[in-house]
Design a protein around this motif. Structure first.
Motif, short mmCIF file in Angstrom:
data_model
loop_
_atom_site.label_atom_id
_atom_site.label_comp_id
_atom_site.label_asym_id
_atom_site.label_seq_id
_atom_site.Cartn_x
_atom_site.Cartn_y
_atom_site.Cartn_z
N THR A 148 63.75 42.21 45.45
CA THR A 148 63.59 41.63 44.11
C THR A 148 63.71 42.69 43.01
OG1 THR A 148 61.19 41.89 44.29
CG2 THR A 148 62.11 39.72 44.85
N GLY A 149 63.82 43.97 43.40
CA GLY A 149 63.98 45.03 42.42
C GLY A 149 62.68 45.56 41.86
N ILE A 158 48.02 49.55 35.44
CA ILE A 158 49.12 49.64 36.41
C ILE A 158 48.57 50.13 37.75
CG2 ILE A 158 51.40 50.62 36.90
CD1 ILE A 158 51.60 51.23 33.86
N LEU A 159 48.79 49.36 38.79
CA LEU A 159 48.35 49.75 40.13
C LEU A 159 49.54 49.72 41.08
CD1 LEU A 159 44.96 47.82 40.20
CD2 LEU A 159 45.23 50.30 40.07
N TRP A 160 49.36 50.25 42.27
CA TRP A 160 50.46 50.40 43.23
C TRP A 160 50.57 49.19 44.15
CZ3 TRP A 160 45.79 52.67 42.90
CH2 TRP A 160 44.91 52.43 43.95
N PRO A 161 51.76 48.95 44.68
CA PRO A 161 51.91 47.85 45.65
C PRO A 161 51.43 48.26 47.05
CG PRO A 161 54.04 48.90 45.25
CD PRO A 161 53.04 49.62 44.37
N LYS A 162 51.51 47.33 47.98
CA LYS A 162 51.13 47.60 49.38
C LYS A 162 52.26 48.35 50.06
CE LYS A 162 48.87 43.11 49.38
NZ LYS A 162 49.18 41.70 49.44
N PHE A 163 52.12 49.64 50.22
CA PHE A 163 53.21 50.43 50.79
C PHE A 163 53.24 50.41 52.31
CE2 PHE A 163 52.82 52.77 46.71
CZ PHE A 163 54.10 52.54 46.28
N ASP A 164 52.09 50.11 52.91
CA ASP A 164 51.95 50.33 54.35
C ASP A 164 52.60 49.23 55.18
OD1 ASP A 164 50.15 48.61 53.29
OD2 ASP A 164 48.41 49.34 54.40
N VAL A 195 63.87 53.77 47.80
CA VAL A 195 62.65 53.80 48.60
C VAL A 195 62.89 53.18 49.98
CG1 VAL A 195 60.24 53.01 48.74
CG2 VAL A 195 61.17 53.78 46.56
N VAL A 196 63.67 52.10 50.02
CA VAL A 196 63.96 51.44 51.29
C VAL A 196 65.48 51.47 51.46
CG1 VAL A 196 63.61 49.33 52.65
CG2 VAL A 196 61.98 49.91 50.85
N ASN A 197 65.95 51.67 52.68
CA ASN A 197 67.37 51.73 52.99
C ASN A 197 68.08 50.45 52.50
OD1 ASN A 197 69.84 51.34 54.34
ND2 ASN A 197 69.19 52.65 56.04
N PRO A 198 69.08 50.59 51.60
CA PRO A 198 69.72 49.40 51.01
C PRO A 198 70.38 48.49 52.05
CG PRO A 198 70.70 51.42 50.12
CD PRO A 198 69.57 51.84 50.99
N VAL A 226 56.68 44.05 53.19
CA VAL A 226 56.38 44.11 51.75
C VAL A 226 57.40 44.99 51.05
CG1 VAL A 226 54.73 44.96 50.04
CG2 VAL A 226 53.93 43.59 51.98
N GLY A 227 57.71 46.14 51.66
CA GLY A 227 58.69 47.06 51.09
C GLY A 227 60.05 46.38 50.93
#
Ligand code: G4P
Length: 281
Positions: free
Chosen positions: A192-193, A175-181, A199-202, A185-186
């Motif tokens: 897509t859930g 398990i690795l992390w997505p591109k947060f920067d 994490v991001v304003n709905p 992408v966020g």
């Protein structure tokens, strides 16, 4: 399951994946076919290096089939094997061991020449959370757990699961992390859930999604929310406010935003893909 990725967790995850990689012949990089690039870990190519890899575009049942075909061609043009699957249908997964054997045919031939009748391919699934790694893994394996501690090249105490007589998988995915920067992408991952809703304003996520459907699939908005062509030509925030009124949410446009997100994830707005391959790359 939501994972909080602090720097310490990222380093630990990377080390764990690196250790596991040493034990396998082949990597199955699992991504979401709706976001093939956004749902990748930024270090993946570097970590995998020269090891044979199959890009597995999962959840193809939710993605636009034409765009999925473009992505497959794109990865193949870069020399990476790629397939699209819906992990909920075990039949589609049969392609994975077949493709793996094709990719590793030289190694298999060498082992056969040394007298090993049924050489085992050792593989592992890697990907960011929620792309379907566990589903792929569970659907690939038969019920029997392989007891492989005294097989050459296989570490004792490491659990391997047999997919068939010549293909086995590490019992837990990497398990690795997505591109947060990257803000885009966020938004894509939130829509897509793939990442948690807090994490991001709905509102932003809803506007992002509505704008996407205005541009790419206006018919879906006509059908799902009775939007007219004039409505669809509105600026996205105005359209959201308008749809809230016409779809029973009154002034609560934020509830309309949530509705758009919910419906898209459920497939009620049809199949969609948020990214097309950049042929210039
Ligand atoms: P992970 O190990 O990578 O974290 O992902 P996992 O297998 O847990 O799958 C994440 C979610 O995606 C699961 O749904 C799973 O059922 C769903 N899923 C996996 N593969 C596919 C696919 O090919 N198509 C579709 N449509 N869905 C897929 P969940 O939200 O955790 O539960 P539920 O919605 O099934 O109740």
């Amino acid at each position: 399951a939501t994972i909080q990725w602090f720097p310490g967790h990222m380093a630990k995850a990377r080390n764990e994946v690196q250790a596991k990689l040493k034990q396998v012949d082949l990597v199955l990089e699992i991504t979401d076919a709706r976001t093939p690039e956004a749902s990748r870990n930024p270090m993946m190519n570097e970590l995998v290096g020269d090891k044979p890899k199959i890009m597995v575009l999962n959840k193809q049942d939710l993605a636009d089939p034409n765009v999925t075909a473009q992505w497959i061609r794109f990865y193949e043009s870069q020399g990476t094997a790629a397939i699209a699957i819906d992990a909920q249908h075990a039949r589609q997964l049969k392609q994975i061991p077949q493709l793996a054997k094709k990719l590793l045919h030289e190694k298999i031939a060498r082992q056969q020449a040394r007298g090993i009748r049924d050489p085992m391919i050792k593989a592992m699934c890697i990907g960011i959370p929620n792309v379907g790694k566990s589903t792929v893994l569970n659907r690939l394996i038969s019920k029997n757990i392989a007891v492989t501690g005294n097989r050459p090249g296989v570490t004792k105490n490491q659990q391997w699961l047999k997919a068939d007589n010549s293909f086995m998988l590490l019992d837990t995915p990497g398990i690795l992390w997505p591109k947060f920067d990257d803000e885009q992408v966020g938004l894509k991952l939130a829509f897509t859930g793939a990442i948690a809703d807090n994490v991001v304003n709905p509102d932003d996520v809803g506007l992002f999604g509505l704008n996407y459907f205005q541009q790419r699939h206006p018919d879906a908005l006509r059908k799902a929310y009775h939007a007219t062509a004039t409505d669809i030509a509105l600026p996205t925030p105005d359209l959201m406010v308008h749809l809230a009124k016409t779809n029973g949410f009154g002034d609560e446009y934020n509830r309309m935003a949530e509705r758009v997100i919910f419906d898209a994830r459920q497939g009620k707005l049809g199949r969609f893909t948020l990214e097309v391959p950049n042929e210039a790359e």
